[in-house]
Design an enzyme around this catalytic site. Sequence first.
Site, PDB file in Angstrom:
ATOM      1  N   ARG A  10     -31.095 -19.347  13.346  1.00  0.00           N
ATOM      2  CA  ARG A  10     -30.929 -17.927  13.026  1.00  0.00           C
ATOM      3  C   ARG A  10     -32.255 -17.448  12.462  1.00  0.00           C
ATOM      4  O   ARG A  10     -32.765 -17.986  11.474  1.00  0.00           O
ATOM      5  CB  ARG A  10     -29.798 -17.720  12.027  1.00  0.00           C
ATOM      6  N   ASN A  61     -28.158  -8.333   8.501  1.00  0.00           N
ATOM      7  CA  ASN A  61     -27.811  -9.315   7.488  1.00  0.00           C
ATOM      8  C   ASN A  61     -27.102  -8.670   6.304  1.00  0.00           C
ATOM      9  O   ASN A  61     -27.549  -7.647   5.779  1.00  0.00           O
ATOM     10  CB  ASN A  61     -29.076 -10.020   6.990  1.00  0.00           C
ATOM     11  N   GLU A  62     -25.964  -9.247   5.895  1.00  0.00           N
ATOM     12  CA  GLU A  62     -25.256  -8.865   4.662  1.00  0.00           C
ATOM     13  C   GLU A  62     -25.344  -7.356   4.432  1.00  0.00           C
ATOM     14  O   GLU A  62     -25.925  -6.898   3.444  1.00  0.00           O
ATOM     15  CB  GLU A  62     -25.834  -9.645   3.487  1.00  0.00           C
ATOM     16  N   HIS A  99     -20.751 -15.499   4.949  1.00  0.00           N
ATOM     17  CA  HIS A  99     -21.730 -16.277   4.203  1.00  0.00           C
ATOM     18  C   HIS A  99     -21.027 -16.904   3.011  1.00  0.00           C
ATOM     19  O   HIS A  99     -20.319 -16.216   2.271  1.00  0.00           O
ATOM     20  CB  HIS A  99     -22.889 -15.387   3.756  1.00  0.00           C
ATOM     21  N   TYR A 102     -21.307 -18.802  -0.415  1.00  0.00           N
ATOM     22  CA  TYR A 102     -22.024 -19.260  -1.608  1.00  0.00           C
ATOM     23  C   TYR A 102     -20.998 -19.403  -2.740  1.00  0.00           C
ATOM     24  O   TYR A 102     -19.963 -20.028  -2.546  1.00  0.00           O
ATOM     25  CB  TYR A 102     -23.169 -18.308  -1.940  1.00  0.00           C
ATOM     26  N   GLU A 117     -24.320 -18.287   6.944  1.00  0.00           N
ATOM     27  CA  GLU A 117     -25.170 -18.816   5.877  1.00  0.00           C
ATOM     28  C   GLU A 117     -24.287 -19.579   4.914  1.00  0.00           C
ATOM     29  O   GLU A 117     -23.136 -19.211   4.680  1.00  0.00           O
ATOM     30  CB  GLU A 117     -25.878 -17.705   5.093  1.00  0.00           C
ATOM     31  N   TRP A 130     -28.586 -21.985   5.097  1.00  0.00           N
ATOM     32  CA  TRP A 130     -29.731 -21.260   4.547  1.00  0.00           C
ATOM     33  C   TRP A 130     -30.478 -22.210   3.632  1.00  0.00           C
ATOM     34  O   TRP A 130     -29.904 -22.720   2.688  1.00  0.00           O
ATOM     35  CB  TRP A 130     -29.280 -20.024   3.783  1.00  0.00           C
TER      36      TRP A 130
END
Length: 461
Positions: free
Chosen positions: A79, A156-157, A224, A226, A253, A282
Amino acid sequence: MKSKWWGGLIAVLTAAATVFVVAQPAQAATGFTVSGTRILDGNGNPFVMRGVNHAHTWYASQTSSSLANIAALGANTVRVVLGSGQRWTANPASDVANVISQCKANRLICVLEVHDTTGYGEQSGAATLSQAVDYWISIKSALDGQENYVILNIGNEPYGNGSASANWAADTRSAITRLRSAGFQHQIMVDAPNWGQDWQFYMRDNAASVFAADPNRNTVFSIHMYGVFDTAAEINDYLGRFQTANLPIVVGEFGFNHSDGDPDEDTIFATTQSRGIGYLGWSWSGNGGGVEYLDMVTNFNASALTTWGQRIFNGANGIKATSKLATVYGATTPSPSRSSSSPSPSPSNPGSPSPSNPGGGGACTATYAVTNNWPGGFQGTVTIKAGAAAINGWTVTWTWPNGQAFTNSWNATVTTSGSAVTARNAAYNGKLAAGAEASFGFTASRGTTNNNPSPVTCTAS
């Protein structure tokens, strides 16, 4: 480099929500397509992303070596971070075309994303999804005809944690519609709001309507993971809801640690593998702002894997154990790693087959080829072909010229004695039917040159 804040997390994460199942009509094949929860490559074969993110727009000078090294470590996808001109200098069509060319040279699927949209509504200066679409249209010439190799990740995001994130569904539907109207036939990937982690569930609860807004029915959702995803229950619930709704999702990610909490990376690896879901960690290298621990290698040095790099490439359910090359690159033989179908001999440096016992059964030949170069090193592939009869195993030998030496290898057990090299098949690629092929790959330091060794011999057992 990735700053996130999560308010009211626990209450929101436990909220109930409903995702509606969407009927997905069959579409004419143009590059990557969607079939239920699965992603299919341009040949119509299932494809599961196993790769990493590379921050091209900030480290363009590192891209050539980074893509080669990412591929050498077994990834099948990368990516790539691009700028659209709002927060970072826009990458022109010529640069994007070069990135795509390098992805293809390394047999990587290229997921291109606009990073300027990160945290819109909360991040000062962030771009809108509409501005991201303007950028994609401006570089369309670089993407046309690349549908087999490129997936278009709109932005992105695209929202932070403010009230603007409530606009995610409407703005995403509009962005998809504009891209299709402009003639893009690529598979489209859409990121979640809330800095990508969707803790308010705007993507989860509106995914069906967004998918239905794509006339090609070829949109993939990207979460994503996290600190929001720090328990197995949260990970399995979120991914499971998409699969229950018959919608495709990838983990675009994730990390093994983060400033907003400690993601449960072991569950992310295990769940994505068991469910056939793609993941993209990531990130390769170059992180700053207090999250340097997310670098997979130190200072873009592929020989200096970090704790995170060792985990994602070499750990349980990691890239080397689970990655398989997209069949648009000619992969035909399943194996535990991407590298079983590593690059075939380059037309510009084809090498030469060396027969062993060519006149009888149980013979094999080996073809050595350099498939990529960078300052100080190169990547190579050795292709083994069985002769007129099946073989149970193979051994390839050669002598390095000019001080060359391995830095990494895959799909073979390699030993050296001085400049003499012996490579033996792995447990899964030794038995070959008559005329069948296997291959192994490697990276090496250049020495004084990277001339092909001669002879390269193959002995069958």
